[in-house]
Motif scaffolding. Structure first.
Motif, short mmCIF file in Angstrom:
data_model
loop_
_atom_site.label_atom_id
_atom_site.label_comp_id
_atom_site.label_asym_id
_atom_site.label_seq_id
_atom_site.Cartn_x
_atom_site.Cartn_y
_atom_site.Cartn_z
N GLN A 298 0.83 -1.20 0.00
CA GLN A 298 0.00 0.00 0.00
C GLN A 298 0.87 1.25 0.00
OE1 GLN A 298 -3.36 0.49 2.62
NE2 GLN A 298 -3.50 -1.73 2.99
N GLY A 299 0.34 2.28 -0.65
CA GLY A 299 0.96 3.59 -0.60
C GLY A 299 -0.10 4.66 -0.45
N ILE A 300 0.33 5.87 -0.18
CA ILE A 300 -0.59 6.99 -0.08
C ILE A 300 -0.01 8.17 -0.87
CG2 ILE A 300 0.39 7.88 2.08
CD1 ILE A 300 -2.51 8.55 2.91
N VAL A 301 -0.84 8.82 -1.65
CA VAL A 301 -0.40 9.92 -2.49
C VAL A 301 -0.15 11.14 -1.61
CG1 VAL A 301 -1.00 11.46 -4.40
CG2 VAL A 301 -1.66 9.04 -4.49
N THR A 302 1.07 11.64 -1.61
CA THR A 302 1.41 12.81 -0.80
C THR A 302 1.44 14.10 -1.61
OG1 THR A 302 3.78 12.44 -1.15
CG2 THR A 302 2.77 11.39 0.77
N VAL B 63 2.88 11.56 -9.60
CA VAL B 63 2.53 11.79 -8.20
C VAL B 63 3.68 11.31 -7.34
CG1 VAL B 63 0.03 11.59 -8.52
CG2 VAL B 63 1.38 9.52 -8.06
N ARG B 64 3.74 11.86 -6.14
CA ARG B 64 4.68 11.36 -5.14
C ARG B 64 3.91 10.48 -4.18
NH1 ARG B 64 9.65 13.27 -5.20
NH2 ARG B 64 10.07 12.70 -3.04
N VAL B 65 4.49 9.32 -3.86
CA VAL B 65 3.79 8.31 -3.08
C VAL B 65 4.68 7.84 -1.93
CG1 VAL B 65 2.74 6.01 -3.11
CG2 VAL B 65 2.47 7.54 -5.08
N HIS C 48 12.15 7.19 1.32
CA HIS C 48 11.56 8.48 0.99
C HIS C 48 10.36 8.25 0.07
CE1 HIS C 48 15.13 10.44 2.63
NE2 HIS C 48 15.88 9.65 1.86
N PRO C 49 9.42 9.21 0.02
CA PRO C 49 8.36 9.13 -1.00
C PRO C 49 8.98 9.05 -2.39
CG PRO C 49 7.83 10.80 0.62
CD PRO C 49 9.25 10.38 0.90
N ILE C 50 8.34 8.33 -3.28
CA ILE C 50 8.88 8.15 -4.62
C ILE C 50 7.94 8.77 -5.64
CG2 ILE C 50 10.20 6.09 -4.07
CD1 ILE C 50 7.95 4.39 -5.15
N SER C 51 8.50 9.22 -6.76
CA SER C 51 7.74 9.83 -7.85
C SER C 51 7.38 8.75 -8.87
CB SER C 51 8.56 10.93 -8.51
OG SER C 51 7.85 11.50 -9.59
N LEU C 52 6.08 8.67 -9.20
CA LEU C 52 5.61 7.61 -10.10
C LEU C 52 4.70 8.19 -11.17
CD1 LEU C 52 4.67 4.89 -7.44
CD2 LEU C 52 6.73 4.95 -8.86
N VAL D 227 15.52 1.79 -6.71
CA VAL D 227 14.07 1.66 -6.60
C VAL D 227 13.43 1.68 -7.99
CG1 VAL D 227 11.95 2.73 -5.76
CG2 VAL D 227 13.99 2.70 -4.32
N ARG D 228 12.68 0.63 -8.27
CA ARG D 228 11.87 0.57 -9.48
C ARG D 228 10.48 0.12 -9.07
NH1 ARG D 228 16.65 -1.96 -11.53
NH2 ARG D 228 17.74 -0.61 -13.02
N ALA D 229 9.50 0.98 -9.35
CA ALA D 229 8.14 0.69 -8.92
C ALA D 229 7.15 1.33 -9.87
CB ALA D 229 7.92 1.20 -7.50
N LYS D 230 5.90 0.89 -9.81
CA LYS D 230 4.84 1.48 -10.62
C LYS D 230 3.51 1.34 -9.92
CE LYS D 230 3.88 -2.67 -13.41
NZ LYS D 230 3.77 -3.20 -14.80
#
Length: 298
Positions: free
Chosen positions: A109-113, A121-123, A129-133, A157-160
């Motif tokens: 789970q993540g939350i949009v910050t 968005v940053r999550v 740290h929050p990541i940009s996706l 970090v690699r995420a989507k």
């Protein structure tokens, strides 16, 4: 297979104070997590509520307990219901998708910050740290929204973002009959001391049906079992659950007979603590006893 656990809004009716009520709800969330429930649903029992700890309180504390620790500061402001949230036992949940693992393809789970330009968005998803996706074209996100993040690598970090249900236990509040009427309700079981006693012979065919179709299990509250909540006579439940003494539990079929009162929406009433040694089995204790038995596989 979907597993839903239903508890009444009067669950904490006997609690002397908010601290005790919070602790009790923590054990309920622990039981649901340990036995991999997908949903924890609070259904209304307004006649049983004491006024101090109503359905809103129960839902809020359970939702907080089910929130991953790394998101709690972002997801929850200070609220009166959460005064004693610090005593909640940690769930340490490991979802069926591996959300807490470090492996490739795990989800969490993540939350949009922050919502930025160019569909990014940053999550906050519990990394350092929050990541940009990038936001997929089919998704429209707002600040504070919960999202599912699929992580393929942590260093680097690699995420989507993925359009999938949030991993882990979900908590909601809805009507009992609506919960029992869901397409994925599976075997609908009422846990009650007036139900049919669960035996080894009875469990084998039932376990096979649960493994195939899933289950929805409902529980009562202190001094108010499901018969009281539903306004039906306990004697009628006991009579309908006695079944056919000549029936062969190993006979072909799914092993689930409908209750004599189908208007309740349950397929069967079960007593999972037969010959109980205490006059009272608390709801959180009944959850552990019942879910442990019904989680066994044929």
């Amino acid at each position: 297979m979907t597993v839903s656990v239903l508890v009444p809004s009067s669950l904490t009716r006997e609690a002397e104070d908010k601290r005790e009520a919070t602790r009790k709800l923590g054990y309920v969330a622990r039981a649901a997590t340990i036995f991999r429930a997908d949903r924890l649903i609070v259904f209304p029992d307004r006649d049983g509520e004491t006024g101090r700890f109503d359905g809103g309180f129960v839902e809020t504390v359970l939702r907080y307990a089910a929130t991953p620790p790394y998101l709690r500061n972002e997801a929850w402001d200070k609220r009166d219901e959460l005064e004693y949230a610090g005593i909640l036992p940690p769930l340490r949940a490991t979802s069926q998708t591996g959300s807490e693992s470090d492996g490739s393809g795990s989800t969490r789970q993540g939350i949009v910050t922050e919502v930025g330009p160019d569909h990014r968005v940053r999550v906050n998803c519990g990394l350092q740290h929050p990541i940009s996706l990038n936001v997929p074209p089919e998704m429209a996100l707002e600040e504070g929204e919960r999202v599912t993040v699929r992580i393929s690598s942590r260093r680097p970090v690699r995420a989507k973002l993925v359009d999938e249900p949030l991993p882990g236990l979900s908590v909601e509040r809805t009507d009992l009959q609506a919960a029992l009427g869901r397409e994925d309700a599976g075997v609908r079981i009422a846990s009650s001391r007036f139900g049919e006693q669960l035996t080894v012979g009875r469990l084998e065919p039932l376990a096979g049906r649960i493994e195939r179709d899933g289950m929805t299990v409902a529980f009562g509250s202190p001094e108010r079992g499901l018969p009281d909540i539903l306004g039906i006579e306990a004697s009628a439940i006991a009579a309908s659950s006695s079944g056919d003494d000549d029936a062969d539990p190993s006979a072909p079929g799914d092993g689930v007979e409908p209750t004599a009162d189908p208007a309740t929406g349950f397929d069967l009433w079960l007593n999972t603590v037969p010959d109980q040694g205490s006059e009272v089995v608390r709801t959180e204790e009944a959850l552990f006893a019942t879910l442990a038995s019904l989680s066994l596989r044929a």
